[in-house]
Design a protein around this motif. Structure first.
Motif, PDB file in Angstrom:
ATOM      1  N   VAL A   8      -1.351   8.329   9.898  1.00  0.00           N
ATOM      2  CA  VAL A   8      -1.635   6.900   9.783  1.00  0.00           C
ATOM      3  C   VAL A   8      -2.615   6.685   8.634  1.00  0.00           C
ATOM      4  CG1 VAL A   8      -2.633   4.911  10.917  1.00  0.00           C
ATOM      5  CG2 VAL A   8      -1.160   6.463  12.193  1.00  0.00           C
ATOM      6  N   VAL A   9      -2.202   5.917   7.647  1.00  0.00           N
ATOM      7  CA  VAL A   9      -3.060   5.596   6.510  1.00  0.00           C
ATOM      8  C   VAL A   9      -3.290   4.094   6.523  1.00  0.00           C
ATOM      9  CG1 VAL A   9      -3.293   5.640   4.019  1.00  0.00           C
ATOM     10  CG2 VAL A   9      -2.059   7.472   5.180  1.00  0.00           C
ATOM     11  N   ALA A  10      -4.538   3.676   6.755  1.00  0.00           N
ATOM     12  CA  ALA A  10      -4.908   2.262   6.739  1.00  0.00           C
ATOM     13  C   ALA A  10      -3.938   1.431   7.580  1.00  0.00           C
ATOM     14  CB  ALA A  10      -4.957   1.741   5.298  1.00  0.00           C
ATOM     15  N   GLY A  11      -3.622   1.949   8.758  1.00  0.00           N
ATOM     16  CA  GLY A  11      -2.776   1.187   9.668  1.00  0.00           C
ATOM     17  C   GLY A  11      -1.297   1.341   9.432  1.00  0.00           C
TER      18      GLY A  11
ATOM     19  N   LEU B 101       1.363  13.047   1.488  1.00  0.00           N
ATOM     20  CA  LEU B 101      -0.089  12.955   1.343  1.00  0.00           C
ATOM     21  C   LEU B 101      -0.650  14.294   0.847  1.00  0.00           C
ATOM     22  CD1 LEU B 101      -1.741  10.488   1.829  1.00  0.00           C
ATOM     23  CD2 LEU B 101      -2.403  11.392   4.059  1.00  0.00           C
ATOM     24  N   VAL B 102      -0.176  15.380   1.473  1.00  0.00           N
ATOM     25  CA  VAL B 102      -0.632  16.706   1.044  1.00  0.00           C
ATOM     26  C   VAL B 102      -0.167  16.980  -0.381  1.00  0.00           C
ATOM     27  CG1 VAL B 102      -0.468  19.170   1.529  1.00  0.00           C
ATOM     28  CG2 VAL B 102      -0.709  17.538   3.392  1.00  0.00           C
TER      29      VAL B 102
ATOM     30  N   LEU C  39       0.832  -1.205   0.000  1.00  0.00           N
ATOM     31  CA  LEU C  39       0.000   0.000   0.000  1.00  0.00           C
ATOM     32  C   LEU C  39       0.867   1.255   0.000  1.00  0.00           C
ATOM     33  CD1 LEU C  39      -2.935   1.047   0.263  1.00  0.00           C
ATOM     34  CD2 LEU C  39      -2.454   1.337   2.682  1.00  0.00           C
ATOM     35  N   ILE C  40       1.875   1.249   0.881  1.00  0.00           N
ATOM     36  CA  ILE C  40       2.720   2.441   1.005  1.00  0.00           C
ATOM     37  C   ILE C  40       3.510   2.697  -0.276  1.00  0.00           C
ATOM     38  CG2 ILE C  40       4.665   3.410   2.286  1.00  0.00           C
ATOM     39  CD1 ILE C  40       1.935   3.541   3.663  1.00  0.00           C
TER      40      ILE C  40
END
Lengths: 296, 340
Positions: free
Chosen positions: A139-142, A150-151, A13-14
């Protein structure tokens, strides 16, 4: 492995998110080159240097506050746009359309400009300080993920959307698209090709400068930044089909995923994927692309 | 009459340059001699770039690929199997030609700036391979400690910088002579005809793709041989020798020299590489600035020297109009010519 469903994709995911950030950054940087190539028909080998101007500006001005980010963005965009106009001025007396002459000129400017940047900011890769509020992680999805990235994804998406709207909806954007399709007709309508070229190179510089400032924490300023960005942008422009905004965006996102997710999934093959994809696409479409290139 | 004079003048200048190159190692110091030897190797790659860019009409940024293949083949051969120069040059040329043959399907149908992009990708791919195939190439550290070469069976090894330089000079001059002879043959004429008007050549029954492929493989062989000369001159190679900046500098040197002329390309590439190395020593840190400014100045000073290569893809429906470019002019001898 017992893990099924979402857990299996979890480790990726990351990298995938990183790939989106990387891809959007490359898109903003490469969209300027699309204009150069598609509209002005200029093989601009100094494009990476325009990005480096933004990157060095960010490194010099950012001090951890929001005001410094705004200042760096303004200075970086203006400086890179000015460099683009300078480039257009240098290119004007040279016969247009001869790519080798343009390559010679723009590569010379890139060498000289890169040397000046190193002389001004030092040979070491400078450290870039993002605004303190974005320095941590969220924290994104754990998973923990850098807040700045992200920004950045959001901001770059906004820039991309704005770019799309400008090219699609405004008169300047229509002129640019018209100049891709039929430069002679645009000239007949009373719009000077020289001015279009200057405007396009200024816009290309502004985009590259904005990408350089905002992307400095991702592809940081350094002695080989210009080369890296130039090569990535060329790959994206070619894969995107020259002149198509949507194609460029798709290509940029694909490149971003190859550089991040690809490295995580296929560590031994990923380094080759980038240029292998470029060579394969070009070779397969050589004939179709050749006719396209002539008409654009 | 005037053409005769120009031809004699060119021959004279070429002879003078050759004599100068032969006596050079006794005039300058060892370090400069070693730099000169490496410059000769790069200038030979420049000749292969000119063969593709100017003569075949396929501008290339990827001649570093066969150059690297030849250099690594020669380095591996030299440190493990044979130190005989003739064998090394032949194997290096073979490796370069093989790599070029592999990439023929990619470039044979493309023209103009698209070739530039494809060859750029090929060059970058090869550098990536060199950096990662550690067991053979030594990775990014490169290969060092390559044994000295002996030119022929039974001859002593070349232990001094002067000897290595002279060996490089002899091999490079032989290969350049071979290219010049090749260009005078029917194949050379057809190659140039294909560059100027591919449609007409196809219509008259010639197989242009075959010609282009042949030129590509031949250029690969020359670049490969140049790679073996680099190994002799430098005795150390790493992927950094074959990067994007090397291919860009070579292409620009060839453009400055006049892409369609082998002699001009030789001089142009040698000048650019020598300027880079010399400036690097004289003005540490500011060499790229001066070199870049020189490129920009060249564009304005030599406007006619750079219009030879046809970089735009040729229109298939419009007959090309080049009444002012007689092909005869390209029968230049080895003479260096800077078009003004």
């Amino acid at each position: 492995m017992v893990a099924a469903g979402p857990n299996r994709i979890d480790p990726y995911l990351i990298p995938a998110l990183d790939g989106v950030a990387y891809g959007l950054l490359v898109f903003v940087a490469a969209s300027g080159l699309v204009f150069c190539f598609g509209v002005a028909n200029i093989l601009n080998l100094a494009h990476g240097m325009l990005y480096a101007i933004g990157g060095y500006t960010a490194a010099a001005l950012l001090d951890g506050g929001w005001a410094s980010l705004a200042l760096a963005l303004a200075v970086g965009v203006l400086a890179a746009a000015a460099a683009g106009v300078l480039l257009a001025g240098l290119l004007t007396p040279v016969a247009t359309g001869n790519h080798l002459t343009q390559a010679l000129l723009t590569f010379g400017v890139a060498l000289a400009g890169g040397s000046l940047l190193v002389a001004g900011f030092g040979p070491d890769d400078p450290r870039v300080r993002v605004p303190a509020a974005l320095d941590g992680s969220v924290v994104v999805a754990g998973h923990r993920y850098a807040a700045y990235r992200l920004v950045f994804i959001v901001v770059a998406a906004v820039i991309s959307a704005a770019l799309y709207l400008v090219v699609r909806r405004t008169r300047a954007g229509m002129l640019v698209r018209a100049a891709v399709d039929d430069p002679e007709m645009v000239a007949c309508m009373g719009v000077s090709p020289t001015r279009i070229r200057a405007g396009v190179l200024a816009a290309a510089g502004a985009l590259a400068g904005a990408a350089g400032v905002l992307g400095a924490p991702i592809i940081g300023p350094g002695t080989d930044t210009a080369d890296t960005v130039l090569l990535l942008s060329l790959v994206v422009v070619v894969l995107g089909g020259l002149g198509s905004m949507a194609g460029t965006l798709l290509a940029a996102l694909a490149i971003g995923e190859i550089q991040t997710l690809g490295v995580a999934l296929l560590p031994s093959a990923a380094p080759f994927l980038l240029f292998a994809a470029m060579a394969a696409v070009l070779a397969v479409r050589a004939r179709g692309l050749a006719t396209r290139w002539r008409t654009t | 009459m005037r053409n005769e004079v120009i031809r004699w003048g060119r021959g004279g200048v070429a002879a003078l340059v050759l004599v100068g190159l032969v006596v050079a190692p006794w005039v300058v110091d060892d370090y400069t001699t070693a730099i000169l030897a490496r410059t000769l190797a790069l200038a030979l790659v420049g000749v292969s770039v000119a063969l593709l860019t100017g003569v075949a009409g396929m501008p290339t940024l990827g001649q570093t690929a066969p150059y690297a293949a030849g250099a690594y083949a020669c380095a591996v051969l030299g440190s493990r199997i044979s130190d005989v120069g003739v064998v090394q040059v032949a194997v290096a040329a073979g490796a370069g030609a093989a790599l070029a043959a592999l990439t023929v399907p990619l470039v044979v149908h493309a023209r103009g700036v698209i070739v530039l992009m494809i060859t750029l990708a090929v060059g970058e791919l090869v550098v990536t391979v060199l950096g990662r195939w550690r067991s053979v190439t030594g990775g990014t550290d490169g290969l060092a400690g390559i044994p000295a070469v002996r030119p022929f069976w039974g001859l002593p090894v070349l232990a001094t910088d002067q000897a290595r330089y002279l060996y490089t000079l002899v091999v490079a001059a032989t290969l350049v002579g071979a290219v010049l002879l090749l260009l005078r043959t029917r194949a050379g004429l057809l190659l140039r005809a294909g560059r100027d008007d591919e449609t007409r050549l196809r219509a008259s029954g010639h197989r242009v793709p075959l010609l282009v492929s042949g030129a590509h493989v031949a250029a690969g062989a020359i670049a490969g041989a140049a790679g073996s000369l680099l190994v002799v001159a430098q005795q150390y190679i790493s992927p950094a020798d074959f990067g994007f900046d090397t291919s860009a500098l070579l292409l620009l040197g060839v453009v400055i020299g006049g892409t369609a002329s082998v002699g001009g390309a030789l001089v142009g590439a040698a000048l650019v590489i020598a300027a880079r190395d010399w400036l690097f020593g004289v003005l540490p840190g500011h060499a790229p600035l001066v070199l870049g400014a020189l490129f920009v100045a060249t564009v304005y000073l030599l406007p006619s020297g750079v219009d030879r290569a046809r970089l735009r893809p040729r229109p298939t429906d419009v007959p090309p109009v080049h009444p002012d470019r007689p092909a005869v002019r390209e029968h230049a001898g080895a003479a260096p010519e800077l078009r003004t």
